[in-house]
Design an enzyme around this catalytic site. Sequence first.
Site, PDB file in Angstrom:
ATOM      1  N   ASP A   7     -32.926 -39.095  23.790  1.00  0.00           N
ATOM      2  CA  ASP A   7     -31.849 -38.458  24.550  1.00  0.00           C
ATOM      3  C   ASP A   7     -32.003 -38.949  25.987  1.00  0.00           C
ATOM      4  OD1 ASP A   7     -29.740 -36.733  25.247  1.00  0.00           O
ATOM      5  OD2 ASP A   7     -31.151 -35.155  25.798  1.00  0.00           O
ATOM      6  N   GLU A  67     -28.750 -41.582  21.917  1.00  0.00           N
ATOM      7  CA  GLU A  67     -27.480 -40.875  22.132  1.00  0.00           C
ATOM      8  C   GLU A  67     -26.676 -41.613  23.192  1.00  0.00           C
ATOM      9  OE1 GLU A  67     -27.457 -36.666  21.712  1.00  0.00           O
ATOM     10  OE2 GLU A  67     -26.061 -36.413  23.382  1.00  0.00           O
ATOM     11  N   ASP A 140     -33.670 -31.174  25.538  1.00  0.00           N
ATOM     12  CA  ASP A 140     -33.763 -32.641  25.540  1.00  0.00           C
ATOM     13  C   ASP A 140     -34.559 -33.120  24.327  1.00  0.00           C
ATOM     14  OD1 ASP A 140     -32.574 -33.084  28.275  1.00  0.00           O
ATOM     15  OD2 ASP A 140     -34.287 -31.873  28.826  1.00  0.00           O
TER      16      ASP A 140
END
Lengths: 165, 165
Positions: A7, A67, A140
Amino acid sequence: MRVLGVDPGTFKMGVGVVDAEQGELSLAYSCVLSPPRSKSLAERLHYLHERLVDVVRQCQPAVVAIEEPFVARNVRAAMAVGQAQAVAMVVAAQHALEVATYSPREVKLAVTDYGASSKEQVQEMVKLLLALPEAPSSSDEADALAVAICHVNASRAGELAAANS
Amino acid sequence: MRVLGVDPGTFKMGVGVVDAEQGELSLAYSCVLSPPRSKSLAERLHYLHERLVDVVRQCQPAVVAIEEPFVARNVRAAMAVGQAQAVAMVVAAQHALEVATYSPREVKLAVTDYGASSKEQVQEMVKLLLALPEAPSSSDEADALAVAICHVNASRAGELAAANS
């Protein structure tokens, strides 16, 4: 298959390593990389690069799943995401690892069957899917694990489609 | 002072190394890094990382000056600039080099006294300022040299301000 989910962020980068064996998902490793806020952007990116190299060497994933938002609050936010993504991609390419990117909607759909679910729902579903005693405390970290799970699902769907064609 | 200027892009990255000695500017090296378009983004970033490391090792700059747009056509463009910037910043930090960023307007003002000058004007002024026999054929290369010149000017202004304070 061992997948490293990322992430991306330049202040906080979620890292989650998931194993998928015979339909079973399990947690291999997760953390949040937090370069010191006092450091310059270049130093923070360097810190993230070094820590990610450590994770790759220790965990030996086969794939890096990242992501990738297609919208951002503004240009600065988009550039920051790009910067953090680039670090993960360089680390992956340096170790000859496959890279896959997924939108936040794809990631949320993979873990919650709902593309606009809340951070708490993602944390809770990651806990259930990986059979963890507790949900990841950091969103996260949960997001990074969710990206890894998303890649496992996408690979399975790809294999099924190939088997049926 | 030897400055490595970078005009960041994931398909074309301008690289320009400028020496500034006793008020004289001169060209040390310049090129455009063009990773094969057939490669994935991760592979292109890796390619740029490796080539920039080569440039830093060969040219031994003291500073890396990077162009940093504050606006972009869209989120994808902003992320791409961020990705390319990140590569340059990681390389700089890996070699413990100072990093400075300048907006396109600052760069254009540094070489043309006009913040909205054309690509051709920048190429022509870089030729004059570095006393080159010909203008750089690529605007990416000219922009990278202009960023390096911009940093030299900014450093001189800083030194003058410090001397007068």
